[in-house]
Design an enzyme around this catalytic site. Sequence first.
Site, PDB file in Angstrom:
ATOM      1  N   TYR A 241       0.865  -1.219   0.102  1.00  0.00           N
ATOM      2  CA  TYR A 241      -0.004  -0.021   0.052  1.00  0.00           C
ATOM      3  C   TYR A 241       0.921   1.199   0.086  1.00  0.00           C
ATOM      4  CZ  TYR A 241      -3.789  -3.430   1.458  1.00  0.00           C
ATOM      5  OH  TYR A 241      -4.664  -4.257   1.721  1.00  0.00           O
TER       6      TYR A 241
ATOM      7  N   GLY B  58     -18.011  -3.464  -0.504  1.00  0.00           N
ATOM      8  CA  GLY B  58     -18.203  -3.299  -1.899  1.00  0.00           C
ATOM      9  C   GLY B  58     -17.019  -2.873  -2.820  1.00  0.00           C
TER      10      GLY B  58
END
Length: 290
Positions: free
Chosen positions: A66, A218
């Site tokens: 990340y 999601g």
Amino acid sequence: MSTLSPSLPGGTWTLGDLTVTRFGYGAMQLAGPGVMGPPADHGGALAVLREVADLGITHIDTSGAYGPRVTNQLIREALHPYPQSLHIATKVGATRDEHGGWPPARQPEDLRRAVHENLETLGLEVLDLVNLRLGDAQGPRPGSIAEPFETLVELQRQGLIRHLGLSNATAEQVAEAQAIAPIVCVQNMYNLAYRQDDELIDELAEEGVAYVPFFPLGGFSPLQSSALSAVAARLDATPMSVALAWLLRRSPNILLIPGTSSVAHLRENAAGAGLSLSDEDLAELDKIGR
């Protein structure tokens, strides 16, 4: 810095010998756009991480990929020296390219380098939990994981890793890993609308192994459902709060790691996950992913 908070929804779970809050935090969104580079608001990112600790959250999920390395450095800057109750889970097995892609990096030398990089950027002598990232950006891919998993087991024996897990794995790969060494969690894509792992979750619950859904809301395409909106309206809550509360109710071994780069949104997620869902709500929500 807080210790385990009794007020967080879902209570706690034990990963091996580590007790964590079931409501955790995923640090991915603290990096820049496309999970590349530094955040636009450095101070804001540190404030979110300090609020994580102040809320009593004791499970932070990160990865050296990340940024790359950005979220690890932010976690260290915000929270080091870490409270004894805080446990940081990281992932190895993928890296970043100049186009922002996530190419696999699962050769033994890749994994050893990644573990040492995580130790350095987080400022730790031992990593609490390392998940082996499998598959690709499209999802899990079949195939043996023996070589990369055995590399992590070797690093665990050397005392650099406490516990092991898998990410983006098939049920067969979970079984293969468990035949080699114990795992404490599986981290796969799962949410109200994407329920391919229902059977795996129930099997892991019986074995006392945690299931950590990534993209619980999601991900890059937030959950949209008329049934979800209807339940949320009835409860005077946000659809995202309902989706998180449903996950905590779905199975006791589910640990949440919703991400955000906003203190207000972090608090909203923590409060929302504590929503009380009736049997009628659950029945309505269960139809979404069927």
